[in-house]
Design an enzyme around this catalytic site. Structure first.
Site: not given
Length: 418
Positions: A204, A337
């Site tokens: 990430e 999400k």
């Protein structure tokens, strides 16, 4: 002229981890195109909607040719000729077509790709930005959380906690906040290099140094914040995502954390001490396993009035599961999400539930991302309040932040007109 869906075409592309994923084009009868790419997670909740992968010899079993075929076949046949302007109707048509509780037949990756592409096609047809199409005129930019130190399954760093995030709690604008984080990010890199630690980045975009413990990582963040010229807790706050399901032993009912076996009560005591020692720590996500509802509820009772407690794996953006969590007093915020639930409409429903129950919301990327910036527009449209989408490295992360800069210009009327 009535605008309808003329064609839907999916293809297999690759995400930021080199794994196949689904990209979908939706073409309307007015010639408008909407395109969307689906992300994929590494740390996933057991009750997430099913990401359909072929499981054969090709591409380590991760190819998505079945999901692609489902889009180009069944889903296209069901949606062709439909108006793209009724998102909920089309999403529910796909849910009914799939016929399972977890979208395992057609694949959540197939359904979500179409759902997102339809929204984008409709916005493009109306000649308005996606965030305005989804959210109308009353809009706001979220507070961003930046994952600057990666651990857990996102990096080979030896730290059990998966994410260490920083957020600009005091900022004049989104751009101002982004500049503060950029300063800290580069300061942190220099601190790590000076200590002889690794400055390569994880999935990430955050650094993945072998700092040895959660406390060492947080102390290093304090150092970076202060050296960059900011006050921890006052200007820049800290958040962590232990992703504790990854180190929970469901049989023994203990957490294998930093070389110890901790009960739920012992882990809660640890978190209490951490917040007391580091008051800039304002948010803990998935502090307890998705299988330890009692532990999560106990944490909420003890710490819920002091800090934000975010439910991710425990809720998996599923409105029905989230309702149960609200009733049991689990967490005080929910992570959203899109690919956990599989449609734009159901994600909106989860956000609406959160708002009614007084829970905060945070939109999130996944560890396997693409350069699609859909979630940036979505966060603005939904008044989500918060977003996390990686660090200040890796283009698939930074693209979301850059999209916020563009949106901020538009909302402030600063865009260049020709």
């Amino acid at each position: 002229m009535t605008v309808t869906i003329e064609n839907i075409h999916a293809r297999e592309i690759f995400d930021s981890r080199g794994n196949p994923t689904v990209e979908v084009d939706v073409r309307l009868t007015d010639g408008t195109l909407g395109r969307a790419a689906v992300p994929s997670g590494a740390s996933t909740g057991d009750r997430e909607a099913v990401e359909l992968r072929d499981g054969g010899a090709r591409l380590q079993g991760k190819d998505v040719s079945k999901a692609v075929a489902n889009v180009n076949g069944e889903i296209y046949e069901a949606l062709k000729g439909q108006s793209p302007f009724n998102q909920a109707k089309l999403d529910h048509l796909m849910i009914e077509l799939d016929g399972t509780k977890n979208k395992s037949r057609l694949g959540a990756n197939a359904i979500l790709g179409v759902s997102m592409a339809i929204a984008r096609a409709a916005a493009n047809s109306e000649k308005i930005p996606l965030y305005r199409y989804l959210g109308g005129v009353d809009l706001e930019l979220p507070q961003p959380f930046f994952n600057v130190i990666n651990g857990g399954v996102h990096a080979d760093s030896g730290i059990d906690v998966q994410e260490f995030l920083i957020t600009p709690v005091k900022r004049a604008s989104f751009r101002d906040g982004l500049e503060k984080i950029a300063n800290i990010y580069h300061t942190l890199k220099k601190i790590l290099a000076d200590k002889g630690l690794e400055t390569a980045v994880g999935d990430e975009g955050g650094f993945a140094p072998k700092l040895g413990s959660t406390e060492n990582a947080i102390a290093t963040l304090y150092q970076a914040i202060e050296r960059a010229g900011y006050v921890p807790g006052e200007e820049i706050a800290i958040a962590i995502d232990p992703a504790s399901s990854e180190f929970y032993d469901d049989k023994e009912k203990v957490y294998h954390f930093e070389g110890q076996k901790l009960t739920s009560a012992e882990l809660l005591t640890y978190y209490e001490g951490l917040v007391e020692k580091y008051p800039a720590l304002i948010s803990i996500e998935d502090g307890f396993s998705e299988h330890d509802w009692a532990g999560f509820a106990a944490q909420t009772k003890v710490q819920g009035q002091k800090i934000q407690l975010v439910g991710d794996d425990i809720f998996v953006t599923n409105p029905e599961i989230f309702k149960e969590g609200i009733q049991k007093g689990v967490a005080n915020a929910i992570l959203i999400k899109l690919n956990q639930i599989g449609t734009v409409t159901e994600a909106i429903e989860a956000i609406s539930l959160a708002r009614k129950a007084g829970y905060k919301t945070m939109i999130s990327h996944r560890s396997g991302e693409t350069v699609d910036s859909f979630i940036a527009d979505f966060a603005v449209a939904m008044h989500a309040g918060q977003i996390k989408t990686g660090s200040m490295a890796r283009s698939e992360r930074v693209e979301k932040y850059n999209q916020f800069l563009r949106i901020e210009e538009e909302l402030l009327g600063l865009e260049v007109t020709k």
